[in-house]
Structures are given as C-alpha cells and as structure tokens.
Scaffold this motif. Structure first.
Motif, mmCIF file in Angstrom:
data_model
loop_
_atom_site.group_PDB
_atom_site.id
_atom_site.type_symbol
_atom_site.label_atom_id
_atom_site.label_comp_id
_atom_site.label_asym_id
_atom_site.label_seq_id
_atom_site.Cartn_x
_atom_site.Cartn_y
_atom_site.Cartn_z
ATOM 1 N N VAL A 90 0.844 -1.199 0.000
ATOM 2 C CA VAL A 90 0.000 0.000 0.000
ATOM 3 C C VAL A 90 0.879 1.249 0.000
ATOM 4 O O VAL A 90 0.622 2.210 -0.728
ATOM 5 C CB VAL A 90 -0.963 -0.007 1.214
ATOM 6 C CG1 VAL A 90 -1.626 1.353 1.404
ATOM 7 C CG2 VAL A 90 -2.029 -1.089 1.027
ATOM 8 N N GLY A 91 1.948 1.222 0.805
ATOM 9 C CA GLY A 91 2.881 2.344 0.854
ATOM 10 C C GLY A 91 3.502 2.632 -0.507
ATOM 11 O O GLY A 91 3.625 3.785 -0.914
ATOM 12 N N GLU A 92 3.872 1.567 -1.207
ATOM 13 C CA GLU A 92 4.430 1.716 -2.561
ATOM 14 C C GLU A 92 3.434 2.415 -3.473
ATOM 15 O O GLU A 92 3.782 3.342 -4.196
ATOM 16 C CB GLU A 92 4.757 0.345 -3.164
ATOM 17 C CG GLU A 92 6.080 -0.254 -2.742
ATOM 18 C CD GLU A 92 6.198 -1.711 -3.212
ATOM 19 O OE1 GLU A 92 5.697 -2.019 -4.326
ATOM 20 O OE2 GLU A 92 6.752 -2.536 -2.462
ATOM 21 N N HIS A 93 2.197 1.949 -3.461
ATOM 22 C CA HIS A 93 1.183 2.509 -4.358
ATOM 23 C C HIS A 93 0.874 3.965 -4.030
ATOM 24 O O HIS A 93 0.612 4.762 -4.920
ATOM 25 C CB HIS A 93 -0.096 1.673 -4.305
ATOM 26 C CG HIS A 93 -0.008 0.402 -5.098
ATOM 27 N ND1 HIS A 93 -0.174 0.365 -6.461
ATOM 28 C CD2 HIS A 93 0.271 -0.860 -4.724
ATOM 29 C CE1 HIS A 93 -0.016 -0.883 -6.883
ATOM 30 N NE2 HIS A 93 0.249 -1.644 -5.839
ATOM 31 N N LEU A 94 0.912 4.309 -2.750
ATOM 32 C CA LEU A 94 0.569 5.674 -2.348
ATOM 33 C C LEU A 94 1.711 6.645 -2.614
ATOM 34 O O LEU A 94 1.506 7.856 -2.588
ATOM 35 C CB LEU A 94 0.206 5.706 -0.859
ATOM 36 C CG LEU A 94 -1.143 5.098 -0.497
ATOM 37 C CD1 LEU A 94 -1.290 5.008 1.025
ATOM 38 C CD2 LEU A 94 -2.288 5.896 -1.099
ATOM 39 N N GLY A 95 2.902 6.107 -2.860
ATOM 40 C CA GLY A 95 4.037 6.989 -3.086
ATOM 41 C C GLY A 95 4.311 7.804 -1.839
ATOM 42 O O GLY A 95 4.477 7.258 -0.754
ATOM 43 N N GLY A 96 4.310 9.124 -1.982
ATOM 44 C CA GLY A 96 4.634 9.970 -0.835
ATOM 45 C C GLY A 96 3.461 10.275 0.070
ATOM 46 O O GLY A 96 3.640 10.818 1.150
ATOM 47 N N SER A 97 2.252 9.947 -0.355
ATOM 48 C CA SER A 97 1.091 10.343 0.447
ATOM 49 C C SER A 97 0.704 9.232 1.413
ATOM 50 O O SER A 97 1.032 8.070 1.214
ATOM 51 C CB SER A 97 -0.090 10.714 -0.450
ATOM 52 O OG SER A 97 -0.481 9.618 -1.243
ATOM 53 N N GLY A 98 -0.017 9.617 2.462
ATOM 54 C CA GLY A 98 -0.390 8.652 3.486
ATOM 55 C C GLY A 98 -1.752 8.031 3.228
ATOM 56 O O GLY A 98 -2.385 8.261 2.204
ATOM 57 N N LEU A 99 -2.179 7.232 4.198
ATOM 58 C CA LEU A 99 -3.485 6.570 4.134
ATOM 59 C C LEU A 99 -4.434 7.307 5.077
ATOM 60 O O LEU A 99 -4.155 7.461 6.263
ATOM 61 C CB LEU A 99 -3.358 5.107 4.560
ATOM 62 C CG LEU A 99 -4.637 4.264 4.526
ATOM 63 C CD1 LEU A 99 -5.037 3.953 3.078
ATOM 64 C CD2 LEU A 99 -4.462 2.965 5.309
ATOM 65 N N ASN A 100 -5.571 7.776 4.539
ATOM 66 C CA ASN A 100 -6.526 8.536 5.357
ATOM 67 C C ASN A 100 -7.362 7.654 6.279
ATOM 68 O O ASN A 100 -7.638 8.028 7.419
ATOM 69 C CB ASN A 100 -7.498 9.330 4.481
ATOM 70 C CG ASN A 100 -6.814 10.377 3.643
ATOM 71 O OD1 ASN A 100 -6.869 10.319 2.419
ATOM 72 N ND2 ASN A 100 -6.157 11.326 4.282
#
Length: 231
Positions: A90-100
C-alpha cells in the motif's frame, strides 16, 4: 448521508469480498468524488493466505476495465507477515502520500452456545476479530501518521486520518442484546476486547492526529448477519 462531508483520498477496507466490507467499497466508489485509492483486502480465495496478490475487485470496475480503480490485495488479518506485506505494498502505491482511512471490518463468528465453546474457537475468533485490528493498526500507523501530517488543522476526522474498527453490540457488557438468539460467547468476548483495543488506540494515536473509533453497524443482512437466524 452522514458521510456527505467526507473527503477521503485513500482508504483500506479489510474483509472486502462480501458483506459490510464490500458495501463500504461500493459506497465509496459511488461518492461524487470517490477516493483516488481504495485498497480492499480479503483472505486469498486460493488459500495461499500469506501471499499478497493484487488484482481488480471483480464486478466493481469503472467503465474501461477499471484502470483508475486502485489495487486490491489479499491480506490475512490473522497473519502478521501478510499484514506487513500489505502495508508495504500500500505504501508503494501511495508513493509519498499517506493513508486517510483504515476500516478494520474483517471478522468471524462461531455459532456456539456457551456449553459448546472450545479453546480452539475462542482462540481463532480472538485472533481474527481482535489481534487482526491490533496488527493492522500497528502496520499502517506510519501511513496514517503521514496522512495526518499532510492535512491542515489540529482536529481529528475521518477525512484526515482514522482507524474505524467494526465492533458489535454483541460486545457490550451492559446490553445482553440477542442473547436468546445467539450466545456466541467467543464472538462477544472478542468484540468486547476490540472495544478496549479501540480505546487504547485512541489514547495512543491521538498525539499523531489519528482518530480511532469503534462502530456498531446495526444488524445487517449479510452472510454473517443472516447466520443470526433472522430472515
């Protein structure tokens, strides 16, 4: 709807192959401004539970085959290695943004009376319903913190960063709701413990800007809800 003010860029729902979890995914997809990322996890139907597999959520594609629909993976919530792998993916897919938003929805119930409860059923139910959300919270905290940091304002909200644990009135100590229909002691114990976990998470994660709540969805006509003997 009560979610009218909700603006979520990314969310993850566990137990998303059916029932409430699938309903959440469908609800978010239908929003006027759907999230950019919806991660939906379920137990790998092939039984290779620890293996992360990313594929389109069947039947939920947008028009052109769903290229704009994000990834769906299998995360076994009772498997720590699987959860860590899911968080990394999930971190890879989100790149620099976090999970809300993390919705810990995966759950199970064993239809036992108190007399027929077993050590094995108590353990399996607790592992899925209570330990799973604990491990999910731990694994996804860095991504939730990242989302909170990237969001203005000091308040807590589901649009900023939140963990939602799907609990049940069955876990209430004050209410004996449904006892005459279903004793399901292992389920009730696991949900009572999940309520305490939600409290602990809220105390620990508040400083990081992460809202933590336990929700009772009401009785819902799902595979699991229908097993309650309602029709």
């Amino acid at each position: 709807s009560s979610m009218a003010g909700l603006h979520v860029r990314s969310l993850l729902v566990t137990g998303a192959n059916r029932g409430l979890g699938l309903g959440f995914v469908q609800h978010f997809l239908r929003m006027p401004k759907p999230p950019q990322w919806i991660f939906a996890t379920c137990r790998d139907p092939k039984g290779q539970r620890a293996q992360m597999e990313w594929h389109g959520l069947r039947g939920l594609h947008h028009g052109d085959g769903g290229s704009d629909l994000p990834c769906v993976g299998s995360a076994e919530v009772a498997n720590p290695a699987s959860i860590k792998a899911a968080a990394a993916k999930v971190g890879e897919h989100l790149g620099g943004s976090g999970l809300n938003l993390l919705i810990n929805n995966a759950g199970m119930v064993k239809l036992n009376s108190l007399d027929t409860e077993t050590s094995e059923d108590m353990t399996e139910t607790y592992t899925t319903n209570t330990i799973g959300p604990l491990l999910m919270g731990q694994a996804f905290l860095p991504l939730l913190k990242k989302a909170a940091q990237g969001s203005p304002g000091s308040g807590l909200s589901c649009s900023k960063a939140a963990i939602v644990n799907m609990s049940s009135i069955g876990g209430s100590i004050a209410s004996s709701f449904g006892w005459d229909m279903m004793q399901v002691t292992s389920y009730r114990c696991s949900k009572a413990a999940l309520n305490m976990l939600s409290k602990c998470q809220s105390l620990a994660y508040r400083e990081h800007g992460v809202l933590c709540v336990a929700l009772h969805p009401g009785w819902v006509q799902t595979d699991m809800g229908s097993s309650a003997g309602h029709t």
